[in-house]
Design an enzyme around this catalytic site. Structure first.
Site, PDB file in Angstrom:
ATOM      1  N   SER A 100      74.408 -49.032 108.012  1.00  0.00           N
ATOM      2  CA  SER A 100      75.606 -49.511 108.697  1.00  0.00           C
ATOM      3  C   SER A 100      75.575 -49.342 110.202  1.00  0.00           C
ATOM      4  CB  SER A 100      76.823 -48.773 108.142  1.00  0.00           C
ATOM      5  OG  SER A 100      76.810 -47.420 108.536  1.00  0.00           O
ATOM      6  N   THR A 218      80.046 -48.431 109.254  1.00  0.00           N
ATOM      7  CA  THR A 218      80.240 -47.971 110.634  1.00  0.00           C
ATOM      8  C   THR A 218      80.308 -46.467 110.605  1.00  0.00           C
ATOM      9  OG1 THR A 218      81.529 -49.888 111.337  1.00  0.00           O
ATOM     10  CG2 THR A 218      82.020 -47.877 112.472  1.00  0.00           C
ATOM     11  N   THR A 236      78.281 -49.130 115.270  1.00  0.00           N
ATOM     12  CA  THR A 236      78.070 -49.909 114.049  1.00  0.00           C
ATOM     13  C   THR A 236      77.061 -51.039 114.240  1.00  0.00           C
ATOM     14  OG1 THR A 236      79.258 -51.163 112.340  1.00  0.00           O
ATOM     15  CG2 THR A 236      79.907 -51.586 114.587  1.00  0.00           C
ATOM     16  N   ARG A 246      78.982 -62.452 116.719  1.00  0.00           N
ATOM     17  CA  ARG A 246      80.258 -61.859 116.290  1.00  0.00           C
ATOM     18  C   ARG A 246      80.333 -60.389 116.721  1.00  0.00           C
ATOM     19  NH1 ARG A 246      81.787 -57.284 112.825  1.00  0.00           N
ATOM     20  NH2 ARG A 246      83.737 -57.791 111.789  1.00  0.00           N
ATOM     21  N   GLY A 248      82.951 -56.967 116.173  1.00  0.00           N
ATOM     22  CA  GLY A 248      84.058 -56.514 115.339  1.00  0.00           C
ATOM     23  C   GLY A 248      85.020 -55.662 116.150  1.00  0.00           C
ATOM     24  N   ASP A 249      85.676 -54.749 115.464  1.00  0.00           N
ATOM     25  CA  ASP A 249      86.668 -53.882 116.106  1.00  0.00           C
ATOM     26  C   ASP A 249      86.030 -52.707 116.837  1.00  0.00           C
ATOM     27  OD1 ASP A 249      85.816 -53.018 113.513  1.00  0.00           O
ATOM     28  OD2 ASP A 249      87.403 -51.498 113.543  1.00  0.00           O
ATOM     29  N   THR A 269      87.066 -47.720 110.219  1.00  0.00           N
ATOM     30  CA  THR A 269      85.893 -48.371 109.650  1.00  0.00           C
ATOM     31  C   THR A 269      86.385 -49.333 108.573  1.00  0.00           C
ATOM     32  OG1 THR A 269      85.560 -46.699 107.928  1.00  0.00           O
ATOM     33  CG2 THR A 269      84.415 -46.333 110.004  1.00  0.00           C
ATOM     34  N   GLY A 270      85.587 -50.343 108.297  1.00  0.00           N
ATOM     35  CA  GLY A 270      85.996 -51.331 107.307  1.00  0.00           C
ATOM     36  C   GLY A 270      86.153 -52.690 107.966  1.00  0.00           C
ATOM     37  N   GLY A 272      86.691 -55.204 110.227  1.00  0.00           N
ATOM     38  CA  GLY A 272      87.029 -55.127 111.645  1.00  0.00           C
ATOM     39  C   GLY A 272      88.103 -56.108 112.057  1.00  0.00           C
TER      40      GLY A 272
HETATM   41  N1  ASP Z   1      84.438 -52.344 111.406  1.00  0.00           N
HETATM   42  C1  ASP Z   1      83.098 -52.813 111.520  1.00  0.00           C
HETATM   43  C2  ASP Z   1      83.105 -54.252 111.841  1.00  0.00           C
HETATM   44  O1  ASP Z   1      83.938 -54.993 111.353  1.00  0.00           O
HETATM   45  C3  ASP Z   1      82.284 -52.638 110.327  1.00  0.00           C
HETATM   46  C4  ASP Z   1      82.649 -51.532 109.413  1.00  0.00           C
HETATM   47  O2  ASP Z   1      83.286 -50.586 109.767  1.00  0.00           O
HETATM   48  O3  ASP Z   1      82.253 -51.552 108.263  1.00  0.00           O
HETATM   49  O4  ASP Z   1      82.210 -54.669 112.538  1.00  0.00           O
END
Ligand code: ASP
Length: 373
Positions: A100, A218, A236, A246, A248-249, A269-270, A272
């Site tokens: 990740s 992440t 991440t 792209r 993410g957050d 995390t998760g 984004g």
């Molecule tokens: N939040 C991260 C993203 O969307 C990825 C993750 O945390 O799994 O890039």
């Protein structure tokens, strides 16, 4: 919350139980019913409280070694909280087995590993970030240089790479055989509409994917130094097999991380996109400012995400399934007084964990779940 608020005042103001306001909202009857099933465990959930004056670090479950290192650095070498977090997550960035982040991270659609990272320093209320950075194993450390050595906050793509090299970071091939193999399988089984809804059930069952068919992954780490100052970072390789370019957050301040030295620090995390659309980490910190415990604040932000997702289901139906968001999202938070907690969108009881290190050492603790299956 004033910076001189005492721990006792903080706790008296907030309490540890959930308020009706935290759980109230406008979900449909079906979703509300499901939520009710989890409310008992949520009510019972209390954030952990660490000894004041002792360093604390909290992170996603893949950061057990990271939190231990961050605490060691703050305790033994008086390293500032943000740098301790950055140096802690560097262990995970360099781990080829973590899919990740950093070396070994899953690549984008085209097979290239691109990294996002950011850090934020409580005392100076400053931040740095890099987005879509290629070939540099430690993007969080580059983000720290952006924060410390420039007046900018965000650097992306080729500019971020040029800056990293100028700062002495070495280029490396980050795509491991294992990550490449997973990408190749995804490529072979790729769904025609995967850009619209990144879900692919044909991926191999890898424990690191945590049951998510199309994995996000992440590491976030928030740190509290013995002098009560805060710092955090998130790093991440982002959503696996994302469209090249792209971000993410994780590199966005207020979304994948945020800290306010007078209140606390938080990260996500998760999915984004959900953390971005909710301003999630900022919201968690602001809820703590308003008196929520860290766990309550994380749950509040998740609930907000759930409401937003339900409203948008008409346009993005794949995001809403069985009365709840059809994706994972977890928030982590530590308050200035040493109270910490984490909550996750969904899962079986005990299935989602976070890493914490305080005077009792590094360990995993269960996240409180908004939707318990
Ligand atoms: N939040 C991260 C993203 O969307 C990825 C993750 O945390 O799994 O890039």
């Amino acid at each position: 919350m004033a910076s001189d608020t005492t721990r006792r005042d903080f706790l008296r103001q907030t309490g540890l139980g959930l308020t009706a306001a935290t759980l109230g909202g406008s979900l449909t009857a079906a979703s509300a019913q499901q939520l009710q099933a989890t409310q008992q465990s949520i009510r019972a959930a209390s954030s952990g409280l660490s000894q004041p004056g002792h360093p604390i670090a909290i992170s996603s479950a893949n950061g057990l070694a990271a939190v231990a290192e961050a605490v060691r650095l703050m305790k033994e070498s008086q390293v500032r909280a943000v740098s301790a977090a950055v140096r802690g997550v560097a262990i995970v960035e360099a781990d080829p087995d973590d899919l990740s982040v950093g070396l070994g991270g899953l690549p984008d659609e085209s097979g290239e590993v691109t990294l996002d990272a950011a850090c934020m320093d409580g005392p100076s209320h400053n931040a740095g970030s890099v987005g879509c950075l290629k070939r540099i194993m430690h993007p969080a450390a580059v983000a720290e240089r952006v924060m410390d050595r420039t007046d900018h906050i965000n650097l992306v793509g080729v500019g971020a790479l040029a800056f990293a090299k100028e700062q002495g970071f070495e280029e490396a091939d980050l795509l491991t055989d294992r990550a490449k193999g997973i990408w190749e399988k995804w490529l072979k089984n790729r769904e025609p509409d995967d850009r619209l809804w990144p879900l692919n059930d044909t991926l191999p069952a890898d424990p690191i994917l945590q049951g998510e068919p199309r994995p996000w992954g992440t590491i976030h780490c928030s740190a509290l130094a013995p002098d009560g100052t805060l710092g955090c970072c998130t790093t991440t390789s982002g959503l696996a097999f994302k469209i090249p370019g792209r971000i993410g957050d994780s590199p966005l301040i207020g979304c994948g991380l945020y800290c306010d030295n007078s209140v606390g620090s938080a990260g996500a995390t998760g999915r984004g996109e959900a953390a971005i659309l909710s301003g999630g980490s900022w919201l968690v910190v602001e809820r703590m400012r308003a008196g929520d415990t860290p766990t309550e604040a994380c749950l509040y932000a998740l609930r907000r995400v759930a409401e937003q997702t339900e409203r948008s289901a008409k346009w993005q139906p794949a995001l809403w399934k069985d009365g709840q968001p059809n994706f994972g999202l977890t928030f982590y938070a530590v308050r200035k007084d040493g109270l910490y907690g984490s909550a996750s969108m969904r899962g079986a009881k005990g299935s989602r964990k976070f890493a914490i290190c305080d005077e009792k050492g590094a360990r995993l603790e269960p996240c409180t779940l908004l939707f318990e299956s």
